[in-house]
Scaffold this active site. Sequence first.
Site, mmCIF file in Angstrom:
data_model
loop_
_atom_site.group_PDB
_atom_site.id
_atom_site.type_symbol
_atom_site.label_atom_id
_atom_site.label_comp_id
_atom_site.label_asym_id
_atom_site.label_seq_id
_atom_site.Cartn_x
_atom_site.Cartn_y
_atom_site.Cartn_z
ATOM 1 C CG MET A 154 51.105 14.668 40.401
ATOM 2 S SD MET A 154 49.158 15.204 40.564
ATOM 3 C CE MET A 154 50.037 17.130 41.025
ATOM 4 N N GLY A 155 51.508 15.992 36.683
ATOM 5 C CA GLY A 155 51.986 16.702 35.905
ATOM 6 C C GLY A 155 52.692 17.123 36.528
ATOM 7 C CG ASP B 117 61.854 15.745 28.711
ATOM 8 O OD1 ASP B 117 62.938 14.468 28.518
ATOM 9 O OD2 ASP B 117 61.295 15.554 29.400
ATOM 10 N N GLY C 221 49.953 20.109 38.314
ATOM 11 C CA GLY C 221 49.022 19.919 39.125
ATOM 12 C C GLY C 221 48.543 18.295 38.189
ATOM 13 C CD GLU C 222 44.622 16.358 41.140
ATOM 14 O OE1 GLU C 222 43.301 16.923 41.204
ATOM 15 O OE2 GLU C 222 44.614 15.910 42.621
#
Length: 954
Positions: free
Chosen positions: A619-620, A736, A623-624
């Site tokens: 899952m981002g 990040d 969305g998926e």
Amino acid sequence: MDGAVKVEPASLVWKCASRSLGFATNLNHCPLSNNINACVCSKWEEVSIMDEKNIPIRTYQVCNVLEPNQNNWLRTDWIPRSGAQRVYVEVKFTLRDCNSLPGVTGTCKETFNLYYHESNEDRESYIKESSFIKVDTVAADESFTQVDVGDRIMKLNTEVRDVKVTTRKGFYLAFQDVGACIALVSVRVFYKTCPLTIRNLATFPDTVTGADTSSLVEVRGSCVNQSEEREEPKMYCGADGEWLVPIGGCLCSPGYEEKGSACKSCTAGFYKAKSSDPGCSKCPPHSHSLRDAATVCDCHSGYFRSDADPPSMACTQPPSAPQQLISVVNETSVVLEWTPPRRLGGRSDTSYSLECLICQTAGRLCLPCGSDVLFSPSQTGLKTTKVVVSELRAHTHYTFIVHARNGVSLASGAGATQSVSVSVTTNQAAPSPVSFVQATDVTRHSLSLSWQQPDRPNGVILEYEVKFYEKDQKERSYRIMRTFSQSVDVTGLSPLTVYVFHVRARTAAGYGEFSAPFEFSTNSDPFPLIGEGVNSAFLLLSVSGVGILLLISAAVFIISRRRSKYSKTKQDSEEEKHLNPGVKIYVDPFTYEDPDQAIHDFAKEIDVSSIHIEKVIGMGEFGEVCSGRLRVQGKREIYVAIKSLKAGYSDKQRRDFLSEASIMGQFDHPNIIRLEGVVTRCKPLMIITEYMENGSLDSFLRKHDGQFTVIQLVGMLRGIASGMKYLSDMNYVHRDLAARNILVNSNLVCKVSDFGLSRVLEDDPEAAYTTRIPIRWTAPEAITYRKFTTSSDVWSYGIVMWEVVSYGERPYWDMNNQDVMKAVEEGYRLPAPMDCPVVLHQLMLDCWERERAERPTFSQILNMLDKLIRNPGTLRRTGGDRYIMDIPTGSMLESGLGPEWLQSIGLERYRDTLAAAGYTSLDSLLGITHHQTAHAFNQQIYSQLQSVNAMKCF
Ligand code: AMP
């Protein structure tokens, strides 16, 4: 579904149009052939029948199946659209199967047509057939074959059609029969709304859906009672009546807290100071709230709060007086010492101030001391309980009062500050040093020396003493002159010679200290020139000043060169960059006015038909994430990961989603996740990347806890460092970098991914996004003042090293973010994970240097890891004694095959064989092919070398 279905019963009272015009008359007057049959029931009949439950219902029927060319219209009354933009028509009807009708030829039909006509006129009597627009031809799902009035087998069909009605106040519907046997049982016309709802404390009104099936209606919410906007509350009403994508919201006002979907007042004894506070809190100690909805609690009598105290802090009191004040007199100085007050009033900000009074007799007739008295460390705002008061007059009475204060001492009603005092008398003291000496009337053999009385003579000056000597002689031989006045003529000097002079004064208490040295030079003149001595002294001072300056500059230069073990090479590499204009530099896609142009420039558009999605793997943010296969014409089918943008996205979300592809598309490196392309021409939008079988590094390591050799772990770290070096060479700052954003493929190759965060932070330097900063991975300067650089990426890399060596442990375990920031600020650094080689931990510590210039560059990290891989013995030392990493760079390790290295990979017994075969260097060994090894060595060597090779090309 959130949406409500709205039925408009009033407009559905069906009336045959013939009622208004007269059935028979109309037939006569409106022959079908002239096409003006709008209000005509023609051959439709209103008939009562029994439904399945034997309840009588009214229907409209037509069944002229034997006659050809039927064109029978039935029209509704005018239906107001009441703001709707798309209406739904649900028709229930029965239809007779043509085959079951005896004797019908080709004239029988099994469909009818639905029409609509938009109009502002609610009583149109004649409407041309041509002004109706066809919605659809409606066929029955089920027809029936017999009609037996007693025992009917009626099959009821329900069909729904939707029509966009946006141009007029209302509309008419019409049914056209072209020769079927139909009974219309009911017609329901409705439109959809997203129902009134409360989301994030904002009310969203009942909202009619948009005109098109894909249109979203943006609705702004209003904050519920007693709440205020946190960020503009917004939602979208979807075509099917569902609310989508709630954004922003409200917070309960001070004094109120969220309960259910409303804001309720804090009850007595509780308070809420800020809307952002999570809920009502109990009043802090020594305070109370008597009424509901308190935003702050009032202090009990005798307790106070300073302006700077937060409402959550207990009410406090001023401190009591300092205790046990003692004084020690030392000539004209006094040391005062005391102990803190017995009661600090519940605060920790006690400070002290000193009042100094000079008195005629001990403790009486006092006046404030002059400004020449010195207090060390200071007179007010003291945090310590000791002060040295100096520069007092000798033989003088003083009174010192020590006041204790805290943050509420000045609050109204707090009363006077509490204090303690002591009276002292200073002793006799020698005079202070003479501070200014000058020379005049300088000649080749003499000069006149004069000075000022010391600042504090501490009594009557009885005499001055002048000591002088040739500068070159130092103090090996000097002369002394004594005088009662403040000047003296010095004679018998050598020409063109620099002399050093010191002057001191004497009182009954003895000599004071000598003054600082004053240098003057004789000249070659037989007679004095006015001001000459001053000039030469000035010249001397200037010369020595320049010398000192030069010395300081040299020292600064040397220190700056020695300061960092990394900075020299860093500078070199920066120079290198400037000298190398061919280096490709990353282009920020957000600098494009048109985001689609950036995508076009950096990513390939992929035809959706060449993608075959197989399963969901993660899952981002948008969305998926799925895995699947991609077959591009002329190329081999490959496995890919597919990220898609979920429906109902905003423009900003689309832009942010695609920006990751625009960034990724600019990179081409084996340790950076590769972009295959994007799908933007149809929905959903997709980003296609290479597939990484082992998923993200953190979970992969957790799954395989303790299963890798140190050299394998270092190999993974090498890969990440190599990818990061590439990014930093392109001037891209990741922001990040964390193990969760590294992906691992089936060959254990690690690749840097997730290029989404960089922009979010840059866009809004305000605190709103603080929560989006990955605190545990981020360098202090990036957290505090958003200074994101490659050096802050290096800090994050150090954290990734720690995550890798500890097999996916959470950095700083379950400490909260605030504590992590505080600890790091105070110099705390993560300890070496279990079994961590000392060299690796030292490298981590280097990455976590507070000064970013002190941190290594990715290029240096890469070199270091390469050396470790070539010399695995260095990795054996874990814990125990600290030692500075000193990797030998001699020929053996750099290019030869040392016994230790071979031992570490289990091949020491092949040393001679390898040497005999001509493999004397690591590189030549790593270049060995399967074919060569098959002849020269057994399979064990080959597979060992393969694993070393895999490490190398990570
Ligand atoms: P992301 O939106 O990039 O954070 O992706 C969410 C999750 O999907 C990751 O944590 C991975 O588990 C998975 N994922 C993303 N990209 C890939 C890929 N290229 N190969 C395999 N798994 C992936």
